[in-house]
Design a protein around this motif. Structure first.
Motif, PDB file in Angstrom:
ATOM      1  N   SER A 182       0.670  -0.933  -0.593  1.00 66.60           N
ATOM      2  CA  SER A 182      -0.028   0.082  -0.193  1.00 66.60           C
ATOM      3  C   SER A 182       0.567   0.988   0.158  1.00 66.60           C
ATOM      4  CB  SER A 182      -1.303   0.415   0.837  1.00 66.60           C
ATOM      5  OG  SER A 182      -1.170   1.107   1.591  1.00 66.60           O
ATOM      6  N   ALA A 183       0.901   2.154  -1.111  1.00 63.26           N
ATOM      7  CA  ALA A 183       1.363   3.501  -0.790  1.00 63.26           C
ATOM      8  C   ALA A 183       0.557   4.114   0.792  1.00 63.26           C
ATOM      9  CB  ALA A 183       0.557   4.042  -2.194  1.00 63.26           C
ATOM     10  N   GLN A 216       6.017   2.168  -9.412  1.00 61.81           N
ATOM     11  CA  GLN A 216       5.539   2.311 -11.089  1.00 61.81           C
ATOM     12  C   GLN A 216       4.782   3.616 -10.697  1.00 61.81           C
ATOM     13  OE1 GLN A 216       3.716   0.055 -13.269  1.00 61.81           O
ATOM     14  NE2 GLN A 216       4.105   0.987 -15.413  1.00 61.81           N
ATOM     15  N   SER A 217       5.085   5.002 -11.601  1.00 64.60           N
ATOM     16  CA  SER A 217       4.152   5.970 -11.161  1.00 64.60           C
ATOM     17  C   SER A 217       2.920   5.723 -12.190  1.00 64.60           C
ATOM     18  CB  SER A 217       4.831   7.291 -11.330  1.00 64.60           C
ATOM     19  OG  SER A 217       3.643   7.952 -11.796  1.00 64.60           O
ATOM     20  N   VAL A 218       1.840   5.562 -12.085  1.00 68.22           N
ATOM     21  CA  VAL A 218       0.806   4.836 -12.868  1.00 68.22           C
ATOM     22  C   VAL A 218      -0.221   6.631 -13.001  1.00 68.22           C
ATOM     23  CG1 VAL A 218       0.783   2.687 -12.548  1.00 68.22           C
ATOM     24  CG2 VAL A 218      -0.590   4.500 -10.737  1.00 68.22           C
ATOM     25  N   SER A 219       0.901   7.774 -12.864  1.00 65.75           N
ATOM     26  CA  SER A 219       0.190   9.266 -12.379  1.00 65.75           C
ATOM     27  C   SER A 219       0.162   9.637 -14.126  1.00 65.75           C
ATOM     28  CB  SER A 219       0.440   9.863 -11.387  1.00 65.75           C
ATOM     29  OG  SER A 219       0.117  10.947 -11.518  1.00 65.75           O
ATOM     30  N   SER A 234      -4.143   5.294  -5.604  1.00 65.61           N
ATOM     31  CA  SER A 234      -2.749   5.846  -5.529  1.00 65.61           C
ATOM     32  C   SER A 234      -1.844   6.092  -7.030  1.00 65.61           C
ATOM     33  CB  SER A 234      -1.715   4.310  -4.991  1.00 65.61           C
ATOM     34  OG  SER A 234      -0.484   4.525  -4.679  1.00 65.61           O
ATOM     35  N   PRO A 235      -1.366   7.023  -6.277  1.00 61.28           N
ATOM     36  CA  PRO A 235      -0.740   7.329  -7.843  1.00 61.28           C
ATOM     37  C   PRO A 235       0.971   6.127  -8.089  1.00 61.28           C
ATOM     38  CG  PRO A 235       0.178   8.356  -6.738  1.00 61.28           C
ATOM     39  CD  PRO A 235      -1.486   8.373  -6.093  1.00 61.28           C
ATOM     40  N   SER A 261       4.836   9.517   2.424  1.00 63.34           N
ATOM     41  CA  SER A 261       4.407  10.006   2.997  1.00 63.34           C
ATOM     42  C   SER A 261       3.892  11.219   1.719  1.00 63.34           C
ATOM     43  CB  SER A 261       5.594  10.891   4.192  1.00 63.34           C
ATOM     44  OG  SER A 261       6.426  11.740   3.667  1.00 63.34           O
ATOM     45  N   GLY A 262       2.825  11.972   2.329  1.00 67.72           N
ATOM     46  CA  GLY A 262       2.900  12.899   1.347  1.00 67.72           C
ATOM     47  C   GLY A 262       1.746  12.867   0.290  1.00 67.72           C
ATOM     48  N   LEU A 263       1.228  11.550   0.087  1.00 67.62           N
ATOM     49  CA  LEU A 263       0.215  11.017  -0.637  1.00 67.62           C
ATOM     50  C   LEU A 263      -0.804   9.688   0.454  1.00 67.62           C
ATOM     51  CD1 LEU A 263       2.447   8.887  -3.903  1.00 67.62           C
ATOM     52  CD2 LEU A 263       1.963  11.198  -3.084  1.00 67.62           C
ATOM     53  N   SER A 264      -0.783   9.520   1.937  1.00 67.54           N
ATOM     54  CA  SER A 264      -1.754   9.303   2.319  1.00 67.54           C
ATOM     55  C   SER A 264      -2.591   9.774   2.342  1.00 67.54           C
ATOM     56  CB  SER A 264      -0.899   9.164   3.728  1.00 67.54           C
ATOM     57  OG  SER A 264      -0.978  10.101   4.214  1.00 67.54           O
ATOM     58  N   LEU A 265      -2.759  10.962   2.360  1.00 68.78           N
ATOM     59  CA  LEU A 265      -4.136  11.394   1.970  1.00 68.78           C
ATOM     60  C   LEU A 265      -4.927  11.961   0.849  1.00 68.78           C
ATOM     61  CD1 LEU A 265      -6.093  13.586   3.821  1.00 68.78           C
ATOM     62  CD2 LEU A 265      -5.472  15.320   2.039  1.00 68.78           C
TER      63      LEU A 265
END
Length: 168
Positions: A7-8, A70-73, A25-26, A13-17
């Motif tokens: 889990s991201a 891997q960025s999926v954003s 998740s990105p 940190s910084g993406l949990s919100l």
């Protein structure tokens, strides 16, 4: 290789919100633990990584513990932090990351504070019958956590950050 998608929330940190609010998740994270075997072939050292669940892991075994992401954003991500705890059954040896511009920070207090190597700590020593405090360098073998700070993660990019540690 056995892989566990993490889990991201646990590692970034910084993406949990965004994740906590149900937004996907990105970043896709995968964690692996491999045994490092070094052999000499034609006078050169060659490393082989073998899934740790498929071989004997005994004291003295060198492990490669990695987070591959891997960025999926569809847009660049900024100020991503990737944390890894050094398993207490191991002794930290080194850290590496394939991402350019990464800052690698270390902790010797269970991840409460992070800093650039070499870390310093204050110890009390007795000199000439008096107790005095001195700043000393923390040995890498005392590191408990590693943090990689990634300033920009390009959309669709991927990378690998890992530590090497020896089983106690």
């Amino acid at each position: 290789m056995k892989q566990n998608v993490l889990s991201a929330v646990a590692l970034l940190s910084g993406l949990s919100l965004a994740v906590a609010q149900g937004v996907p998740s990105p970043v896709k994270l995968t964690s692996t633990t491999s045994v490092v075997t070094q052999t000499t072939q034609n006078g050169k050292t060659v490393e082989t990584l073998t899934d740790a669940s498929k071989v004997a892991v005994v004291p003295g075994t060198l492990l490669d513990m990695a987070h591959t992401w891997q960025s999926v954003s569809k847009s660049d991500l900024r100020n991503m932090k990737l944390d890894m705890k050094v398993d207490p059954a191991t002794t930290f040896r080194s850290a590496a990351c394939t991402v350019s511009g990464v800052t690698t920070l270390f902790s010797a207090d269970g991840g409460k504070t992070f800093g650039l190597a070499p870390l310093k700590k204050t110890v009390t020593v007795t000199e000439n019958g008096r107790q005095v405090q001195r700043q000393v360098e923390v040995k890498p073998s005392e590191y408990t956590n590693v943090r990689w700070q990634l300033p920009v993660v390009k959309a669709g990019s991927e990378g690998r950050c890992a530590i090497r540690a020896v089983v106690k």
